[in-house]
Design an enzyme around this catalytic site. Structure first.
Site, PDB file in Angstrom:
ATOM      1  N   ASP A  70       1.887 -14.247  12.848  1.00 29.38           N
ATOM      2  CA  ASP A  70       0.726 -14.820  12.170  1.00 29.38           C
ATOM      3  C   ASP A  70      -0.169 -13.673  11.710  1.00 29.38           C
ATOM      4  O   ASP A  70      -0.806 -13.015  12.543  1.00 29.38           O
ATOM      5  CB  ASP A  70      -0.038 -15.734  13.130  1.00 29.38           C
ATOM      6  N   HIS A 127      -2.663  10.049  -1.494  1.00 30.24           N
ATOM      7  CA  HIS A 127      -2.850   8.730  -2.105  1.00 30.24           C
ATOM      8  C   HIS A 127      -2.809   8.810  -3.629  1.00 30.24           C
ATOM      9  O   HIS A 127      -2.333   7.889  -4.289  1.00 30.24           O
ATOM     10  CB  HIS A 127      -4.165   8.095  -1.624  1.00 30.24           C
ATOM     11  N   GLU A 165       0.838  -1.204   0.000  1.00 31.38           N
ATOM     12  CA  GLU A 165       0.000   0.000   0.000  1.00 31.38           C
ATOM     13  C   GLU A 165       0.869   1.249   0.000  1.00 31.38           C
ATOM     14  O   GLU A 165       1.598   1.516   0.959  1.00 31.38           O
ATOM     15  CB  GLU A 165      -0.925   0.027   1.216  1.00 31.38           C
ATOM     16  N   LYS A 175      -8.195 -15.207  16.249  1.00 30.24           N
ATOM     17  CA  LYS A 175      -8.411 -14.845  14.847  1.00 30.24           C
ATOM     18  C   LYS A 175      -9.867 -14.521  14.518  1.00 30.24           C
ATOM     19  O   LYS A 175     -10.331 -14.741  13.398  1.00 30.24           O
ATOM     20  CB  LYS A 175      -7.887 -15.958  13.917  1.00 30.24           C
TER      21      LYS A 175
END
Length: 440
Positions: free
Chosen positions: A327, A425, A119, A251
């Site tokens: 993770d 951006h 990004e 998660k």
């Protein structure tokens, strides 16, 4: 690998091979994988060469699917290092650029923070936040809790019997015995607490324990299994349904992690000077405080957010996690964060803080041992286990994550307050290059 349908198997031979001029032996193995007589997952053990197994599997995949994966690199990676622990049936690896934000001045020390991302603007924004923090004297952090959790679900014939287990586990008289049983699983696992919840005749038991420098999921699971085996003596009618009953909770967004914490709970703060807010962040304290209230607090409440009272904590967490071998799926609960801003020093300066109750990180195990990720941990000074003070490397990494989130929140909120978000951006996150020509 499943056999290819006849029409695909015929056309896929047109694609370039993953192996340049494969030997007769490799060609025979590729054909065997394609027709299903040799399982793809068995190639490492059959060939005794992890890289060769990946190349054979890769070519068989292209022939089976009829699609090329030519742009997916295979050279330059140690396939032995992931065997049996990181990734099964590899056919290559994905390249993610790593940028550096910083120095982040945190608790009197400087850190160059590695961030793996695709990004645009993200690293630049975090870097600006680090600059603002540095010029204002740095940030400080406090680790509030440190404990990984696992919560099995067990079932009884009645709710009354289920409640007996709950009372037994939560009775302080039994804790020492349960701790001894739990702690046998590891040199570093130390049971901290047990919390039970009942749904009918089902008991959900949330075990919390310290795990040294490991993130600790396997460690706590082993300890829980020890306790379950021990409990069968006094509760022979206990039916263990699963080692995880989602009361952990791993998660998944869950209020229990937001309230009770999971992994490392950290609060990080800084006072940004008025002149820094104006010159570096291009906005003012009043605008930032108002925006934070309406966006991160009220706006998130309107959305019914769970732990999402921030601008983009998950952006920073994910980038640091991928770079350091964590993770990435645990970004979900690790990004729980509430960002607070208020005027300080008679309204001239900005006090900003991030409170993150469930940062799940480790510096040993899993992807942390791979060469690239290990290098990023080494850059931060937290590589491997700390022998003098077990667990301190992982705790330091958690505070660096929180400090990086603080920098990210500060910069993005300033960009929004100053109306710079779309402009930046458009400048950094959009390319005018013809990618097909660049790569051809």
């Amino acid at each position: 690998m499943w056999p290819a349908p006849p029409d695909i198997a015929h056309t896929c031979l047109e694609f370039s091979r993953a192996i340049d001029s494969p030997s007769h032996e490799d060609e025979e193995i590729i054909k065997s994988v394609v027709d299903g007589t040799v399982p793809s997952y068995s190639l490492e053990s059959r060939l005794g060469d992890c890289k060769r197994a990946a190349a054979v599997r890769r070519e068989a995949l292209q022939r089976t699917t009829g699609r090329s994966i030519e742009g997916l690199p295979i050279e330059g990676f140690d396939y032995e290092s992931i065997l049996g622990q990181c990734c099964e049936m590899p056919v290559g690896y994905v390249q993610i650029p790593v940028g550096i934000a910083g120095p982040l001045l945190l608790d009197g020390f400087e850190y160059s923070v590695p961030m793996a991302t695709t990004e645009g603007c993200l690293v630049a924004s975090a870097n600006r936040g680090c600059k603002a923090i540095y010029m204002s004297g740095g940030a400080t952090s406090v680790l509030l809790r440190d404990g990984m959790t696992r919560a099995p679900v067990v079932r009884f014939c009645s709710a009354k019997r289920a409640s007996e287990l709950k009372f037994f586990l939560e009775d302080a008289v039994n804790f020492d015995t349960l701790s001894v049983v739990f702690n046998r699983s590891s040199r570093f696992a130390r049971l901290q607490g047990i919390q039970c919840a009942i749904a009918g005749k089902n008991v959900y038991t949330r075990f919390s324990c310290s795990t040294g420098d490991a993130m600790g999921m396997n460690m706590v699971s082993k300890g829980v299994q020890n306790v379950l085996d021990y409990l069968q003596n006094d509760f022979p009618d206990m039916d263990v349904i699963g080692i995880s009953g989602n009361f952990c909770s791993d998660k998944k967004p869950a209020a229990v992690n937001w309230i009770e914490g999971r992994g490392k709970s950290v609060v990080c703060e800084a006072v940004i000077k008025e002149e820094v807010v104006k010159k570096v962040l291009k906005t003012n304290v009043e605008a930032l405080v108002e925006l934070n209230m309406l966006k991160n607090l009220a706006g998130s409440a309107v959305a019914g957010a769970l732990g999402g009272y921030n601008a983009h904590a998950s952006n920073i967490v994910s980038a640091v996690y991928i770079a350091t071998g964590q993770d990435p799926a645990q970004n979900i609960e690790s990004s729980h964060c509430i960002t607070m801003m208020e005027a300080a020093n008679d309204g001239k300066d900005l006090h900003i803080s991030v409170t993150m109750p469930s940062i799940e990180v480790g510096t040993v195990g899993g992807g942390t041992q791979l060469a690239s990720q290990s290098a990023c941990l080494n850059l931060l000074g937290v590589k491997g286990a700390n022998k003098e003070s077990p667990g301190s490397n992982a705790r330091l990494l958690a505070t660096i994550v929180a400090g990086s989130v603080l920098a990210g929140e500060l910069s993005l909120m300033s960009a929004i307050a100053a109306g710079q978000l779309v402009k930046s951006h458009m400048k950094y996150n959009r390319s005018s290059k013809d990618v097909t020509k660049v790569t051809s």
